[in-house]
Design a protein around this motif. Sequence first.
Motif, PDB file in Angstrom:
ATOM      1  N   LYS A 161     -40.030 -19.274  -4.994  1.00 19.28           N
ATOM      2  CA  LYS A 161     -39.815 -20.225  -3.910  1.00 19.28           C
ATOM      3  C   LYS A 161     -38.881 -19.658  -2.837  1.00 19.28           C
ATOM      4  O   LYS A 161     -39.024 -19.974  -1.648  1.00 19.28           O
ATOM      5  N   LYS A 162     -37.929 -18.847  -3.241  1.00 21.37           N
ATOM      6  CA  LYS A 162     -36.975 -18.274  -2.285  1.00 21.37           C
ATOM      7  C   LYS A 162     -37.697 -17.496  -1.189  1.00 21.37           C
ATOM      8  O   LYS A 162     -37.394 -17.645   0.006  1.00 21.37           O
ATOM      9  N   LYS A 163     -38.660 -16.699  -1.577  1.00 19.16           N
ATOM     10  CA  LYS A 163     -39.415 -15.906  -0.610  1.00 19.16           C
ATOM     11  C   LYS A 163     -40.179 -16.804   0.359  1.00 19.16           C
ATOM     12  O   LYS A 163     -40.222 -16.551   1.574  1.00 19.16           O
ATOM     13  N   ILE A 164     -40.810 -17.859  -0.175  1.00 21.40           N
ATOM     14  CA  ILE A 164     -41.574 -18.785   0.660  1.00 21.40           C
ATOM     15  C   ILE A 164     -40.652 -19.476   1.660  1.00 21.40           C
ATOM     16  O   ILE A 164     -40.969 -19.601   2.848  1.00 21.40           O
ATOM     17  N   MET A 165     -39.485 -19.911   1.190  1.00 23.89           N
ATOM     18  CA  MET A 165     -38.555 -20.636   2.047  1.00 23.89           C
ATOM     19  C   MET A 165     -37.988 -19.729   3.143  1.00 23.89           C
ATOM     20  O   MET A 165     -37.873 -20.137   4.305  1.00 23.89           O
ATOM     21  N   ILE A 166     -37.635 -18.508   2.797  1.00 24.06           N
ATOM     22  CA  ILE A 166     -37.100 -17.573   3.789  1.00 24.06           C
ATOM     23  C   ILE A 166     -38.141 -17.320   4.876  1.00 24.06           C
ATOM     24  O   ILE A 166     -37.830 -17.304   6.075  1.00 24.06           O
ATOM     25  N   GLU A 167     -39.399 -17.127   4.451  1.00 23.29           N
ATOM     26  CA  GLU A 167     -40.454 -16.848   5.412  1.00 23.29           C
ATOM     27  C   GLU A 167     -40.623 -18.018   6.387  1.00 23.29           C
ATOM     28  O   GLU A 167     -40.782 -17.827   7.598  1.00 23.29           O
ATOM     29  N   HIS A 168     -40.559 -19.243   5.874  1.00 25.87           N
ATOM     30  CA  HIS A 168     -40.735 -20.417   6.724  1.00 25.87           C
ATOM     31  C   HIS A 168     -39.515 -20.649   7.620  1.00 25.87           C
ATOM     32  O   HIS A 168     -39.645 -20.759   8.831  1.00 25.87           O
ATOM     33  N   PHE A 169     -38.348 -20.697   7.004  1.00 25.26           N
ATOM     34  CA  PHE A 169     -37.182 -21.152   7.746  1.00 25.26           C
ATOM     35  C   PHE A 169     -36.646 -20.106   8.719  1.00 25.26           C
ATOM     36  O   PHE A 169     -35.990 -20.455   9.706  1.00 25.26           O
ATOM     37  N   SER A 170     -36.916 -18.842   8.456  1.00 29.28           N
ATOM     38  CA  SER A 170     -36.477 -17.814   9.404  1.00 29.28           C
ATOM     39  C   SER A 170     -37.175 -17.975  10.743  1.00 29.28           C
ATOM     40  O   SER A 170     -36.616 -17.661  11.801  1.00 29.28           O
ATOM     41  N   LYS A 171     -38.409 -18.480  10.713  1.00 31.83           N
ATOM     42  CA  LYS A 171     -39.159 -18.689  11.955  1.00 31.83           C
ATOM     43  C   LYS A 171     -38.593 -19.846  12.784  1.00 31.83           C
ATOM     44  O   LYS A 171     -38.740 -19.870  14.005  1.00 31.83           O
ATOM     45  N   PHE A 172     -37.965 -20.798  12.118  1.00 34.92           N
ATOM     46  CA  PHE A 172     -37.416 -21.943  12.837  1.00 34.92           C
ATOM     47  C   PHE A 172     -36.218 -21.562  13.707  1.00 34.92           C
ATOM     48  O   PHE A 172     -35.883 -22.271  14.656  1.00 34.92           O
ATOM     49  N   LYS A 173     -35.569 -20.443  13.397  1.00 30.64           N
ATOM     50  CA  LYS A 173     -34.399 -20.020  14.173  1.00 30.64           C
ATOM     51  C   LYS A 173     -34.742 -19.790  15.638  1.00 30.64           C
ATOM     52  O   LYS A 173     -33.902 -19.991  16.519  1.00 30.64           O
ATOM     53  N   ASP A 174     -35.955 -19.359  15.909  1.00 33.32           N
ATOM     54  CA  ASP A 174     -36.364 -19.039  17.279  1.00 33.32           C
ATOM     55  C   ASP A 174     -37.254 -20.122  17.895  1.00 33.32           C
ATOM     56  O   ASP A 174     -37.922 -19.877  18.899  1.00 33.32           O
ATOM     57  N   SER A 175     -37.269 -21.311  17.293  1.00 34.81           N
ATOM     58  CA  SER A 175     -38.186 -22.358  17.747  1.00 34.81           C
ATOM     59  C   SER A 175     -37.619 -23.190  18.890  1.00 34.81           C
ATOM     60  O   SER A 175     -38.359 -23.941  19.533  1.00 34.81           O
ATOM     61  N   GLY A 176     -36.307 -23.098  19.121  1.00 34.78           N
ATOM     62  CA  GLY A 176     -35.676 -23.943  20.133  1.00 34.78           C
ATOM     63  C   GLY A 176     -35.337 -25.332  19.622  1.00 34.78           C
ATOM     64  O   GLY A 176     -34.795 -26.162  20.357  1.00 34.78           O
ATOM     65  N   LEU A 177     -35.622 -25.601  18.363  1.00 26.14           N
ATOM     66  CA  LEU A 177     -35.330 -26.896  17.752  1.00 26.14           C
ATOM     67  C   LEU A 177     -33.915 -26.921  17.180  1.00 26.14           C
ATOM     68  O   LEU A 177     -33.378 -25.885  16.776  1.00 26.14           O
ATOM     69  N   ARG A 178     -33.324 -28.109  17.148  1.00 18.54           N
ATOM     70  CA  ARG A 178     -32.042 -28.291  16.462  1.00 18.54           C
ATOM     71  C   ARG A 178     -32.365 -28.478  14.979  1.00 18.54           C
ATOM     72  O   ARG A 178     -32.853 -29.527  14.561  1.00 18.54           O
ATOM     73  N   CYS A 179     -32.100 -27.446  14.208  1.00 17.94           N
ATOM     74  CA  CYS A 179     -32.519 -27.427  12.801  1.00 17.94           C
ATOM     75  C   CYS A 179     -31.335 -27.641  11.864  1.00 17.94           C
ATOM     76  O   CYS A 179     -30.371 -26.864  11.886  1.00 17.94           O
ATOM     77  N   GLY A 180     -31.424 -28.652  11.057  1.00 21.53           N
ATOM     78  CA  GLY A 180     -30.439 -28.879   9.998  1.00 21.53           C
ATOM     79  C   GLY A 180     -31.035 -28.453   8.679  1.00 21.53           C
ATOM     80  O   GLY A 180     -31.562 -29.276   7.919  1.00 21.53           O
ATOM     81  N   ILE A 181     -30.992 -27.155   8.397  1.00 19.05           N
ATOM     82  CA  ILE A 181     -31.584 -26.618   7.169  1.00 19.05           C
ATOM     83  C   ILE A 181     -30.451 -26.187   6.247  1.00 19.05           C
ATOM     84  O   ILE A 181     -29.696 -25.261   6.557  1.00 19.05           O
ATOM     85  N   PHE A 182     -30.332 -26.859   5.125  1.00 14.14           N
ATOM     86  CA  PHE A 182     -29.217 -26.651   4.204  1.00 14.14           C
ATOM     87  C   PHE A 182     -29.774 -26.251   2.840  1.00 14.14           C
ATOM     88  O   PHE A 182     -30.356 -27.063   2.125  1.00 14.14           O
ATOM     89  N   ILE A 183     -29.601 -24.975   2.493  1.00 14.50           N
ATOM     90  CA  ILE A 183     -30.111 -24.449   1.225  1.00 14.50           C
ATOM     91  C   ILE A 183     -28.928 -23.965   0.388  1.00 14.50           C
ATOM     92  O   ILE A 183     -28.130 -23.136   0.842  1.00 14.50           O
ATOM     93  N   ASN A 184     -28.803 -24.520  -0.822  1.00 14.82           N
ATOM     94  CA  ASN A 184     -27.692 -24.154  -1.720  1.00 14.82           C
ATOM     95  C   ASN A 184     -26.332 -24.311  -1.036  1.00 14.82           C
ATOM     96  O   ASN A 184     -25.436 -23.490  -1.226  1.00 14.82           O
ATOM     97  N   GLN A 185     -26.179 -25.356  -0.238  1.00 10.06           N
ATOM     98  CA  GLN A 185     -24.943 -25.565   0.520  1.00 10.06           C
ATOM     99  C   GLN A 185     -24.008 -26.583  -0.127  1.00 10.06           C
ATOM    100  O   GLN A 185     -22.998 -26.950   0.469  1.00 10.06           O
ATOM    101  N   ASN A 186     -24.349 -27.057  -1.315  1.00  8.29           N
ATOM    102  CA  ASN A 186     -23.533 -28.064  -1.998  1.00  8.29           C
ATOM    103  C   ASN A 186     -23.289 -29.285  -1.110  1.00  8.29           C
ATOM    104  O   ASN A 186     -22.182 -29.824  -1.048  1.00  8.29           O
ATOM    105  N   ILE A 187     -24.345 -29.679  -0.397  1.00  5.25           N
ATOM    106  CA  ILE A 187     -24.264 -30.876   0.425  1.00  5.25           C
ATOM    107  C   ILE A 187     -24.040 -32.083  -0.485  1.00  5.25           C
ATOM    108  O   ILE A 187     -24.712 -32.235  -1.507  1.00  5.25           O
ATOM    109  N   SER A 188     -23.090 -32.930  -0.115  1.00  3.34           N
ATOM    110  CA  SER A 188     -22.805 -34.096  -0.946  1.00  3.34           C
ATOM    111  C   SER A 188     -23.980 -35.080  -0.902  1.00  3.34           C
ATOM    112  O   SER A 188     -24.820 -35.046   0.002  1.00  3.34           O
ATOM    113  N   HIS A 189     -23.994 -35.952  -1.878  1.00  6.40           N
ATOM    114  CA  HIS A 189     -25.018 -36.998  -1.950  1.00  6.40           C
ATOM    115  C   HIS A 189     -25.019 -37.827  -0.666  1.00  6.40           C
ATOM    116  O   HIS A 189     -26.081 -38.132  -0.103  1.00  6.40           O
TER     117      HIS A 189
END
Length: 294
Positions: A161-189
Amino acid sequence: MKVYIKNHTFGAGKWIYKGYAAAWKLLGYDVEFYNDLKELEGSGYYLMALDGEVTAETVAVLEKSAKTFLYVQPTHFPPPWGSHPNFVSTCASNMIREINSASNVYKWTFTDLSEYHEEWENVNTIPLAFDSINYLFKQEEKYAWDVCFVGGWADNGFNEKKKIMIEHFSKFKDSGLRCGIFINQNISHEEETLILSSSKIAINIHDAYQRYLGLDTNERTFKSLGLCGFLISDEIGQYKRLFPDNPTANTSEQMISHVLKYMSEDLSDIKKKNRKHILKEHTYLNRVQQMITL
């Protein structure tokens, strides 16, 4: 009636069984978590998944319950996943036959049934769900992203899954969108709830075996629809069967294209409809009520 639930301390099981526990409690049941089958006493309901070696003593414990709701792994699974214990039952065939003959043991799986459960008899499909008790819709402007994702790598034993997620989310960096992508960030409930509730669009990624087989849907699906209300997911068979009207994308390019398209639209009515549908049909309360009627 007391309900005994296996205590999962990590991984997806921690959140899944927490959702089940909250649902049983809301329905008026006394819930107790256990760590070892030897701790179980009395004839309550047992909600569990078997792991490790299954013996005659194990079966005897199951048989003393009022009802055991037993999550079962496939007895066979296609390669390469079938070579890893994360994907296949560790229960020997003779013990499977013993469990099959127990009239008080009700078997279930998250997946749409397939030939991979062939040794188990009378298995019921009960998909994952939304924990509507612990995740209450709440918005705050500072948590509002154009597109959001909250999750972890979720290594299934092959770390695909890590490979799939990196491939997808790396493309969002250049999309011009405000992206809140939090992976393994210990985001609270609380933060996870606010991010999903406040953002315009949620996105979702499944594991490689789920993409290949299409039989089951991850819990993030239901959480995203229950809170955000609008989800763009990769295309999974069970997901399309459950939510045929929702947009899907098989590549990162398609996903970004969909997000950009829907960013310009008023999604308020769709979100209200989706949240209402999830609360009516796809909560852990729904799943418990389904179990009770087995």
